[in-house]
Scaffold this motif. Sequence first.
Motif, mmCIF file in Angstrom:
data_model
loop_
_atom_site.group_PDB
_atom_site.id
_atom_site.type_symbol
_atom_site.label_atom_id
_atom_site.label_comp_id
_atom_site.label_asym_id
_atom_site.label_seq_id
_atom_site.Cartn_x
_atom_site.Cartn_y
_atom_site.Cartn_z
ATOM 1 N N TYR A 61 12.910 -33.497 4.906
ATOM 2 C CA TYR A 61 12.454 -33.446 3.544
ATOM 3 C C TYR A 61 11.814 -34.805 2.692
ATOM 4 C CZ TYR A 61 15.891 -28.952 4.311
ATOM 5 O OH TYR A 61 16.855 -28.890 4.425
ATOM 6 N N LEU A 62 10.677 -33.945 1.731
ATOM 7 C CA LEU A 62 9.464 -35.129 1.119
ATOM 8 C C LEU A 62 9.717 -34.890 0.143
ATOM 9 C CD1 LEU A 62 7.024 -34.873 3.715
ATOM 10 C CD2 LEU A 62 8.886 -36.679 4.265
ATOM 11 N N ILE A 63 10.484 -36.101 -0.744
ATOM 12 C CA ILE A 63 10.742 -35.140 -2.261
ATOM 13 C C ILE A 63 9.765 -36.535 -3.346
ATOM 14 C CG2 ILE A 63 11.693 -35.320 -4.808
ATOM 15 C CD1 ILE A 63 14.030 -34.945 -2.797
ATOM 16 N N PHE A 64 8.315 -36.071 -3.855
ATOM 17 C CA PHE A 64 7.164 -36.546 -3.884
ATOM 18 C C PHE A 64 7.586 -36.587 -5.635
ATOM 19 C CE2 PHE A 64 3.249 -37.497 -1.732
ATOM 20 C CZ PHE A 64 1.754 -38.688 -2.514
ATOM 21 N N VAL B 261 1.528 -36.258 -8.354
ATOM 22 C CA VAL B 261 1.569 -34.773 -8.742
ATOM 23 C C VAL B 261 1.295 -34.380 -7.849
ATOM 24 C CG1 VAL B 261 0.806 -36.314 -11.007
ATOM 25 C CG2 VAL B 261 -0.859 -35.914 -8.981
ATOM 26 N N HIS B 262 0.759 -33.002 -8.540
ATOM 27 C CA HIS B 262 0.837 -31.265 -7.662
ATOM 28 C C HIS B 262 -0.658 -31.634 -6.317
ATOM 29 C CE1 HIS B 262 -0.767 -27.734 -6.721
ATOM 30 N NE2 HIS B 262 1.041 -27.357 -6.452
ATOM 31 N N PHE B 263 -1.417 -32.236 -6.411
ATOM 32 C CA PHE B 263 -2.390 -32.802 -5.788
ATOM 33 C C PHE B 263 -2.295 -33.845 -4.993
ATOM 34 C CE2 PHE B 263 -3.958 -36.799 -8.093
ATOM 35 C CZ PHE B 263 -3.953 -37.521 -6.633
ATOM 36 N N MET B 264 -1.480 -34.272 -5.202
ATOM 37 C CA MET B 264 -0.527 -35.568 -3.637
ATOM 38 C C MET B 264 0.628 -35.028 -3.103
ATOM 39 S SD MET B 264 0.258 -38.574 -6.415
ATOM 40 C CE MET B 264 -0.859 -39.010 -7.893
ATOM 41 N N ALA B 265 1.412 -34.164 -3.645
ATOM 42 C CA ALA B 265 2.593 -33.224 -2.630
ATOM 43 C C ALA B 265 1.286 -32.376 -1.539
ATOM 44 C CB ALA B 265 3.028 -32.952 -3.348
ATOM 45 N N GLU B 266 -0.419 -31.535 -1.973
ATOM 46 C CA GLU B 266 -0.114 -31.053 -1.372
ATOM 47 C C GLU B 266 -0.739 -31.966 -0.213
ATOM 48 O OE1 GLU B 266 -2.739 -27.670 -3.362
ATOM 49 O OE2 GLU B 266 -3.671 -29.372 -3.666
ATOM 50 N N SER B 267 -1.423 -32.909 0.040
ATOM 51 C CA SER B 267 -1.878 -33.935 0.754
ATOM 52 C C SER B 267 -1.074 -34.327 1.613
ATOM 53 C CB SER B 267 -2.544 -35.435 0.123
ATOM 54 O OG SER B 267 -3.371 -34.641 -0.545
ATOM 55 N N ALA B 268 0.476 -34.344 1.469
ATOM 56 C CA ALA B 268 1.772 -35.032 2.288
ATOM 57 C C ALA B 268 1.757 -33.814 2.797
ATOM 58 C CB ALA B 268 2.473 -34.405 1.569
ATOM 59 N N ASP B 269 1.617 -32.078 2.512
ATOM 60 C CA ASP B 269 1.425 -31.546 2.880
ATOM 61 C C ASP B 269 0.544 -31.286 4.534
ATOM 62 O OD1 ASP B 269 3.252 -29.126 4.058
ATOM 63 O OD2 ASP B 269 1.730 -27.961 3.295
ATOM 64 N N VAL B 270 -0.857 -31.485 3.956
ATOM 65 C CA VAL B 270 -1.280 -31.461 4.754
ATOM 66 C C VAL B 270 -1.680 -32.656 6.249
ATOM 67 C CG1 VAL B 270 -3.999 -31.651 5.411
ATOM 68 C CG2 VAL B 270 -3.440 -30.599 3.099
ATOM 69 N N LEU B 271 -1.160 -33.637 5.247
ATOM 70 C CA LEU B 271 -1.242 -34.822 6.606
ATOM 71 C C LEU B 271 0.585 -34.878 7.776
ATOM 72 C CD1 LEU B 271 -2.540 -38.156 4.543
ATOM 73 C CD2 LEU B 271 -3.350 -36.149 6.511
ATOM 74 N N GLY B 272 1.448 -34.322 7.104
ATOM 75 C CA GLY B 272 2.842 -34.026 7.230
ATOM 76 C C GLY B 272 3.231 -33.227 8.813
ATOM 77 N N LYS B 273 3.743 -33.750 9.606
ATOM 78 C CA LYS B 273 4.452 -33.098 10.330
ATOM 79 C C LYS B 273 5.172 -31.714 10.731
ATOM 80 C CE LYS B 273 5.696 -37.447 12.341
ATOM 81 N NZ LYS B 273 7.397 -38.455 12.969
ATOM 82 N N GLY B 274 4.728 -30.717 11.662
ATOM 83 C CA GLY B 274 5.547 -29.232 11.664
ATOM 84 C C GLY B 274 6.523 -29.324 11.083
ATOM 85 N N GLY B 275 7.020 -28.837 10.338
ATOM 86 C CA GLY B 275 8.446 -28.239 9.756
ATOM 87 C C GLY B 275 8.395 -29.252 8.224
ATOM 88 N N GLN C 184 8.616 -30.603 4.908
ATOM 89 C CA GLN C 184 8.703 -29.823 3.609
ATOM 90 C C GLN C 184 8.388 -30.820 2.790
ATOM 91 O OE1 GLN C 184 12.001 -26.262 3.059
ATOM 92 N NE2 GLN C 184 12.260 -26.359 5.479
ATOM 93 N N VAL C 185 7.771 -29.981 1.345
ATOM 94 C CA VAL C 185 7.333 -31.302 0.622
ATOM 95 C C VAL C 185 7.627 -30.400 -0.382
ATOM 96 C CG1 VAL C 185 5.262 -32.124 -0.955
ATOM 97 C CG2 VAL C 185 5.430 -31.925 1.764
ATOM 98 N N ILE C 186 8.492 -31.666 -1.274
ATOM 99 C CA ILE C 186 9.055 -30.596 -2.393
ATOM 100 C C ILE C 186 8.162 -31.375 -3.917
ATOM 101 C CG2 ILE C 186 10.759 -30.567 -3.770
ATOM 102 C CD1 ILE C 186 12.542 -29.824 -1.576
ATOM 103 N N LEU C 187 7.851 -30.779 -4.630
ATOM 104 C CA LEU C 187 7.586 -32.034 -6.093
ATOM 105 C C LEU C 187 8.460 -31.689 -7.307
ATOM 106 C CD1 LEU C 187 5.299 -33.002 -7.607
ATOM 107 C CD2 LEU C 187 4.456 -30.880 -8.060
ATOM 108 N N PRO C 188 9.731 -32.957 -7.694
ATOM 109 C CA PRO C 188 10.264 -31.461 -8.507
ATOM 110 C C PRO C 188 10.175 -31.437 -10.123
ATOM 111 C CG PRO C 188 10.264 -34.290 -7.959
ATOM 112 C CD PRO C 188 9.205 -33.761 -7.225
ATOM 113 N N ASP C 189 8.494 -31.621 -9.927
ATOM 114 C CA ASP C 189 8.519 -30.516 -11.300
ATOM 115 C C ASP C 189 7.147 -29.547 -10.835
ATOM 116 O OD1 ASP C 189 7.483 -29.497 -14.102
ATOM 117 O OD2 ASP C 189 7.864 -30.999 -14.739
ATOM 118 N N LEU C 190 6.850 -28.873 -11.079
ATOM 119 C CA LEU C 190 5.575 -28.048 -10.815
ATOM 120 C C LEU C 190 4.751 -28.485 -11.977
ATOM 121 C CD1 LEU C 190 6.610 -24.326 -8.898
ATOM 122 C CD2 LEU C 190 6.201 -26.520 -8.420
#
Length: 374
Positions: free
Chosen positions: A80-83, A86-100, A102-108
């Motif tokens: 679990y990656l709690i970022f 802001v939203h685009f940063m969490a997206e980039s973490a999901d794009v670059l992250g490993k399979g399995g 999960q990226v969480i943005l505390p406030d959408l």
Amino acid sequence: MSVLEEVLESPQADVCSLDNYLSQPDHTMDARIATARKILGKTTIILGHHYQRDEVIRFADYTGDSYKLSKVAAQTDAKYLIFCGVHFMAESADVLGKGGQQVILPDLNAGCSMADMAEIGQVEDCWEQLERAGVAADVMPLTYMNSSAAIKAFCGERGGLVCTSSNAPGAFTWAFDRKEKILFLPDQHLGRNTAYAMGIGLDEMVVWDPWVIGGGVSPAKLKAAKVILWKGHCSVHQRFLPQHVDQVRANYPGIQVIVHPECRWEVCQKADATGSTEKLIEVIERAPEGAMFAVGTEIHLVNRMAKLFEGRKKIITLDDSGCLCTTMYRISPQHLAWALENLVEGNVVNRIKVDDDVKHWARVALDRMLEITV
């Protein structure tokens, strides 16, 4: 019994309800955050962007700019990656992250006004109009890291790439080695400052306004331009003005003015140095004792650096009114505690997941960035 156990066993406990957290004072979250982190252990890491408020970033396992944090996340084995960004940063973490992972943005609601200034439908329309004008074949699309995954994918699918504020010059060189023109998204100021530093004149750049027919640029000007700048900006950095530089020099003789390249061209021209967030920090760190800096960037970072070097170096903001990233500020200790305690209970809240097709081309654009020679 731990603080968290007491909370969870309370008759009023409801970790799924964010409202129960937002009604509580900031300081009441500290022990709960610490306890939840201890329970979750290595399964979870907290990423904190430089512009994040102090009450949140002090809990971060890693701090940095958006790309640095995404790379760090991809290199960990945390599930679990709690970022805290802001939203685009969490997206980039999901794009670059490993399979399995999960990226969480505390406030959408923690978005980015700059990233929101380039919507994928607008960019696709722009490209169609470039094709009609007969120039698209000569254009390399580049996007700043501060953009949505859809925009990154758009560039990746058309041979382009993603850049950061630190490697933008290398990205421009890479693009000009392959095409005659650049379409730069979404920050016009970073694009203009980068191009000008490479010797491209202001008269060789045009600004594409997505809210005006034809971008507000004639086909003749599109054909003559070397750089097509998207009409977007950072709401924080655009607030710095040339008169702020003049005023701070008058008030503090000998002070060095250093600013982020997302600032206006006129401000960057008056500054002693420009650079990415990491670069600005490095300049301050390497300066001798007694150095004075007026820094043109987000106020939380400036205040943090001022406190760190208090008594050794003088660090002030370029604008006394204070330039706050309000969207970054939306993530609070309450949001962080809510996300962590839900994980303890087995609930993944506010997960940021990029669609597979978008993820593929966004990853291509990000991977191409590795070809850049800064």
